[in-house]
Design a protein around this motif. Structure first.
Motif, PDB file in Angstrom:
ATOM      1  N   ALA A 146       0.839  -1.205   0.000  1.00 40.10           N
ATOM      2  CA  ALA A 146       0.000   0.000   0.000  1.00 40.10           C
ATOM      3  C   ALA A 146       0.874   1.255   0.000  1.00 40.10           C
ATOM      4  O   ALA A 146       0.606   2.207  -0.753  1.00 40.10           O
ATOM      5  CB  ALA A 146      -0.933  -0.004   1.205  1.00 40.10           C
ATOM      6  N   TYR A 147       1.912   1.258   0.816  1.00 43.41           N
ATOM      7  CA  TYR A 147       2.823   2.399   0.891  1.00 43.41           C
ATOM      8  C   TYR A 147       3.486   2.658  -0.460  1.00 43.41           C
ATOM      9  O   TYR A 147       3.643   3.806  -0.879  1.00 43.41           O
ATOM     10  CB  TYR A 147       3.883   2.141   1.972  1.00 43.41           C
ATOM     11  CG  TYR A 147       4.933   3.206   2.074  1.00 43.41           C
ATOM     12  CD1 TYR A 147       4.659   4.410   2.721  1.00 43.41           C
ATOM     13  CD2 TYR A 147       6.203   3.016   1.553  1.00 43.41           C
ATOM     14  CE1 TYR A 147       5.623   5.401   2.829  1.00 43.41           C
ATOM     15  CE2 TYR A 147       7.176   4.003   1.650  1.00 43.41           C
ATOM     16  CZ  TYR A 147       6.879   5.192   2.293  1.00 43.41           C
ATOM     17  OH  TYR A 147       7.840   6.175   2.394  1.00 43.41           O
ATOM     18  N   GLU A 148       3.857   1.599  -1.167  1.00 43.23           N
ATOM     19  CA  GLU A 148       4.550   1.726  -2.450  1.00 43.23           C
ATOM     20  C   GLU A 148       3.601   1.913  -3.643  1.00 43.23           C
ATOM     21  O   GLU A 148       4.050   2.093  -4.760  1.00 43.23           O
ATOM     22  CB  GLU A 148       5.445   0.504  -2.695  1.00 43.23           C
ATOM     23  CG  GLU A 148       6.558   0.332  -1.684  1.00 43.23           C
ATOM     24  CD  GLU A 148       7.675   1.358  -1.803  1.00 43.23           C
ATOM     25  OE1 GLU A 148       7.541   2.345  -2.567  1.00 43.23           O
ATOM     26  OE2 GLU A 148       8.707   1.175  -1.142  1.00 43.23           O
ATOM     27  N   GLY A 149       2.317   1.886  -3.406  1.00 43.78           N
ATOM     28  CA  GLY A 149       1.356   2.128  -4.480  1.00 43.78           C
ATOM     29  C   GLY A 149       1.264   1.003  -5.494  1.00 43.78           C
ATOM     30  O   GLY A 149       1.102   1.240  -6.693  1.00 43.78           O
ATOM     31  N   ILE A 150       1.322  -0.229  -5.021  1.00 43.29           N
ATOM     32  CA  ILE A 150       1.271  -1.389  -5.916  1.00 43.29           C
ATOM     33  C   ILE A 150      -0.037  -1.418  -6.705  1.00 43.29           C
ATOM     34  O   ILE A 150      -0.031  -1.637  -7.922  1.00 43.29           O
ATOM     35  CB  ILE A 150       1.453  -2.698  -5.117  1.00 43.29           C
ATOM     36  CG1 ILE A 150       2.864  -2.777  -4.520  1.00 43.29           C
ATOM     37  CG2 ILE A 150       1.169  -3.930  -5.988  1.00 43.29           C
ATOM     38  CD1 ILE A 150       3.972  -2.835  -5.523  1.00 43.29           C
ATOM     39  N   GLU A 151      -1.160  -1.215  -6.044  1.00 40.50           N
ATOM     40  CA  GLU A 151      -2.452  -1.299  -6.738  1.00 40.50           C
ATOM     41  C   GLU A 151      -2.589  -0.257  -7.837  1.00 40.50           C
ATOM     42  O   GLU A 151      -3.216  -0.508  -8.861  1.00 40.50           O
ATOM     43  CB  GLU A 151      -3.597  -1.182  -5.743  1.00 40.50           C
ATOM     44  CG  GLU A 151      -3.815  -2.453  -4.959  1.00 40.50           C
ATOM     45  CD  GLU A 151      -5.120  -2.430  -4.185  1.00 40.50           C
ATOM     46  OE1 GLU A 151      -6.083  -1.766  -4.608  1.00 40.50           O
ATOM     47  OE2 GLU A 151      -5.150  -3.097  -3.134  1.00 40.50           O
ATOM     48  N   SER A 152      -2.005   0.911  -7.658  1.00 40.79           N
ATOM     49  CA  SER A 152      -2.113   1.973  -8.670  1.00 40.79           C
ATOM     50  C   SER A 152      -1.033   1.858  -9.746  1.00 40.79           C
ATOM     51  O   SER A 152      -1.041   2.621 -10.709  1.00 40.79           O
ATOM     52  CB  SER A 152      -2.023   3.344  -8.002  1.00 40.79           C
ATOM     53  OG  SER A 152      -0.705   3.573  -7.508  1.00 40.79           O
ATOM     54  N   GLY A 153      -0.076   0.926  -9.556  1.00 43.33           N
ATOM     55  CA  GLY A 153       0.997   0.744 -10.535  1.00 43.33           C
ATOM     56  C   GLY A 153       2.159   1.700 -10.382  1.00 43.33           C
ATOM     57  O   GLY A 153       3.024   1.770 -11.248  1.00 43.33           O
ATOM     58  N   LEU A 154       2.196   2.435  -9.268  1.00 42.79           N
ATOM     59  CA  LEU A 154       3.320   3.349  -9.045  1.00 42.79           C
ATOM     60  C   LEU A 154       4.625   2.560  -8.917  1.00 42.79           C
ATOM     61  O   LEU A 154       5.644   2.931  -9.490  1.00 42.79           O
ATOM     62  CB  LEU A 154       3.078   4.189  -7.792  1.00 42.79           C
ATOM     63  CG  LEU A 154       4.095   5.278  -7.496  1.00 42.79           C
ATOM     64  CD1 LEU A 154       4.139   6.310  -8.612  1.00 42.79           C
ATOM     65  CD2 LEU A 154       3.771   5.954  -6.158  1.00 42.79           C
ATOM     66  N   TYR A 155       4.577   1.472  -8.169  1.00 38.86           N
ATOM     67  CA  TYR A 155       5.708   0.553  -8.020  1.00 38.86           C
ATOM     68  C   TYR A 155       5.221  -0.858  -8.324  1.00 38.86           C
ATOM     69  O   TYR A 155       4.031  -1.152  -8.206  1.00 38.86           O
ATOM     70  CB  TYR A 155       6.276   0.571  -6.592  1.00 38.86           C
ATOM     71  CG  TYR A 155       7.196   1.727  -6.298  1.00 38.86           C
ATOM     72  CD1 TYR A 155       8.574   1.549  -6.240  1.00 38.86           C
ATOM     73  CD2 TYR A 155       6.703   3.005  -6.074  1.00 38.86           C
ATOM     74  CE1 TYR A 155       9.427   2.606  -5.968  1.00 38.86           C
ATOM     75  CE2 TYR A 155       7.544   4.066  -5.806  1.00 38.86           C
ATOM     76  CZ  TYR A 155       8.900   3.861  -5.752  1.00 38.86           C
ATOM     77  OH  TYR A 155       9.733   4.911  -5.490  1.00 38.86           O
ATOM     78  N   VAL A 156       6.146  -1.728  -8.704  1.00 36.47           N
ATOM     79  CA  VAL A 156       5.878  -3.155  -8.804  1.00 36.47           C
ATOM     80  C   VAL A 156       6.784  -3.857  -7.803  1.00 36.47           C
ATOM     81  O   VAL A 156       7.895  -3.397  -7.527  1.00 36.47           O
ATOM     82  CB  VAL A 156       6.107  -3.705 -10.231  1.00 36.47           C
ATOM     83  CG1 VAL A 156       5.147  -3.076 -11.209  1.00 36.47           C
ATOM     84  CG2 VAL A 156       7.534  -3.541 -10.685  1.00 36.47           C
ATOM     85  N   ARG A 157       6.279  -4.952  -7.235  1.00 38.58           N
ATOM     86  CA  ARG A 157       7.098  -5.759  -6.324  1.00 38.58           C
ATOM     87  C   ARG A 157       7.570  -6.974  -7.100  1.00 38.58           C
ATOM     88  O   ARG A 157       6.771  -7.707  -7.668  1.00 38.58           O
ATOM     89  CB  ARG A 157       6.303  -6.183  -5.093  1.00 38.58           C
ATOM     90  CG  ARG A 157       7.117  -7.083  -4.171  1.00 38.58           C
ATOM     91  CD  ARG A 157       6.459  -7.352  -2.827  1.00 38.58           C
ATOM     92  NE  ARG A 157       5.031  -7.433  -2.788  1.00 38.58           N
ATOM     93  CZ  ARG A 157       4.335  -8.571  -2.859  1.00 38.58           C
ATOM     94  NH1 ARG A 157       4.946  -9.736  -3.026  1.00 38.58           N
ATOM     95  NH2 ARG A 157       3.014  -8.549  -2.777  1.00 38.58           N
TER      96      ARG A 157
END
Length: 130
Positions: free
Chosen positions: A66-77
């Protein structure tokens, strides 16, 4: 889960605001990529280069996502090898982070697909630093 962190999550005060329980395992180095500055730091393809950071251990991966914005595509893990295990690494989309220099992940497809393809085709790994 162990996560290689190289930006804001290397600060214990920031991490404690994001997850309820964590520990820094050790200093670490990510080989095969380089750090790029922007709104938030991200990584770029760079065989022969490395990024210094830390291994962060936490069970609260959902809060990190959530902090890295995974759902919005800001970051990928993504998963990167480290000794006898794999660690998570967050890679930010340079097109969304106002990076200080152009960054090109090779190939076609989505940002996430290009990152995964690069990692599969290059010797990217995390090493613990004693």
């Amino acid at each position: 889960m162990d996560v290689f962190v190289y930006g804001t999550l290397t600060d214990p005060d920031t991490v404690s605001e994001v997850v309820s329980s964590f520990e820094f395992v050790c200093d670490a180095r990510l080989d095969g990529l380089r750090r790029v500055e922007g709104t938030y730091p991200t990584l770029a393809p760079a065989p022969g280069n490395s990024v210094d950071g830390k291994l962060l251990r936490t069970a609260d991966i959902r809060s990190l996502d959530a902090y890295e914005g995974i759902e919005s595509g800001l970051y990928v893990r993504v998963s990167v090898p480290c000794a006898d295990q794999s660690v998570a690494v967050y890679v930010g989309d340079p097109g969304r982070l106002d990076v200080a220099e152009p960054v090109k992940w090779p190939g076609d497809g989505s940002f996430e697909a290009r990152v995964h393809r690069y990692l599969a085709e290059h010797a990217v790994c995390v090493r613990e630093i004693a």
